[in-house]
Design a protein around this motif. Sequence first.
Motif, PDB file in Angstrom:
ATOM      1  N   GLY A  13       0.829  -1.187   0.000  1.00 36.73           N
ATOM      2  CA  GLY A  13       0.000   0.000   0.000  1.00 36.73           C
ATOM      3  C   GLY A  13       0.871   1.247   0.000  1.00 36.73           C
ATOM      4  N   THR A  42       3.515  -4.866   5.320  1.00 36.16           N
ATOM      5  CA  THR A  42       2.585  -4.187   6.226  1.00 36.16           C
ATOM      6  C   THR A  42       3.337  -3.479   7.340  1.00 36.16           C
ATOM      7  N   ASN A  43       2.671  -2.529   7.965  1.00 33.60           N
ATOM      8  CA  ASN A  43       3.278  -1.925   9.162  1.00 33.60           C
ATOM      9  C   ASN A  43       2.980  -2.760  10.415  1.00 33.60           C
ATOM     10  N   MET A  83      15.347   5.957  -0.061  1.00 36.03           N
ATOM     11  CA  MET A  83      15.286   6.395  -1.460  1.00 36.03           C
ATOM     12  C   MET A  83      14.573   7.740  -1.562  1.00 36.03           C
ATOM     13  N   MET A 109       6.093   7.090  -2.258  1.00 30.26           N
ATOM     14  CA  MET A 109       6.219   5.675  -1.893  1.00 30.26           C
ATOM     15  C   MET A 109       4.857   5.135  -1.459  1.00 30.26           C
ATOM     16  N   GLY A 166       3.731   1.869  -3.253  1.00 34.43           N
ATOM     17  CA  GLY A 166       3.752   0.688  -2.399  1.00 34.43           C
ATOM     18  C   GLY A 166       5.122   0.163  -2.035  1.00 34.43           C
TER      19      GLY A 166
END
Length: 355
Positions: free
Chosen positions: A95, A124-125, A217, A350, A354
């Motif tokens: 995501g 995922t977080n 990045m 980002m 994703g």
Amino acid sequence: MTRLHLPVVTVARPTGPVPRDPLLDSFARRIRYLRVSVTDRCNYRCSYCMPETLAKDPESGVQFQPKSALLTFEELEQIVGVFAGLGVRKVRLTGGEPTVRHGIVDLVRRMAAVPGIEQVVMTTNGHLLTDLAEPLRAAGLSAINVSLDTLDPTQFHSITGRGDLARVLAGIDAAVAAGLRVNTNAVALAGINDRELVSLCEDAWRRGVVPRFIEHMPMSDGALYDAERGISAAAIRRTVESELGPLVVAEGARPRDGGPARYWALASDPTRQLGIISAMTEHFCDDCNRLRLTATGDLHACLGHDDALSLRDILRGQGSQDDLVRAIGGAVSGKRAGHIFDDKAPTKHMIGIGG
Ligand code: SAM
């Protein structure tokens, strides 16, 4: 803040014959892996990704998409089915935060049921993982990457804006207990977690997961990027080696997940592995096997470039399967030799593409 633009969809929709081998690019790289962002929303506000300033700024920040703009589950099934028919074997749901997309367990089940898809994995977080790990595993998820930048609760809250470290650690343990292969991801940043690289490794190994470090990045037009803060892959290895002894290339490590990480192991204990995603200093583009689909159906051939082509528009414009294949083949044949983050950052965020 630098003015930000939504990524421009620049690639013209190809016409003409259907390509014979649409997933083989002009550098003889074969695409087998599709990363699918399922939402551009996130319940965290990570300082290096989508801080509150970027999320809230109506003019220059992230422009969240209305639900109607997102690919439906049926559209995702259709698109992933076309990719699988062409040779894609692995799908990563990301995501935004994929677990906040309503019906995510059902989506995993549907993706895992697409003929030809052998692996469905997720990034995922971890905030919702305690409850979701079991159902995701039962639905067909095989592995999960959980973002974990620090083991200090105060620092964690400060980096993520809203996060709860204890909850994420419990989520990681729940994922291991559910039988998922688990990696942690830390964006390595000086002054943020540079003193924790070794403890992040040791904590991960204790939990039975593989720690990974990502070089920061410059996305979002470079708005959140500070080159001084970036920690190179070589510096990460030096830090680990200075405390834990020499690292060697991990046995059979690259096929481990088919992604961009390179895996290392302690020479003294090959079971203690760590991965590094060295997008800035040690490029991995020569064997890139990936494409990225945003939640709104834009197909990006490279994280480091803004060019994209809307598969959603083809689907919603009554395009045929051949139209989709032509478009996919066009994106693949236009895939660049590699990303260059030196002089120009992509304008895309980002959170939209994703990671
Ligand atoms: N919300 C999910 C998560 O936190 O993992 C998935 C999306 S997030 C964009 C995917 C990964 O990208 C995370 O591990 C995050 O730390 C990383 N990331 C975000 N911005 C980054 C940047 N500018 N450079 C490198 N990695 C970044």
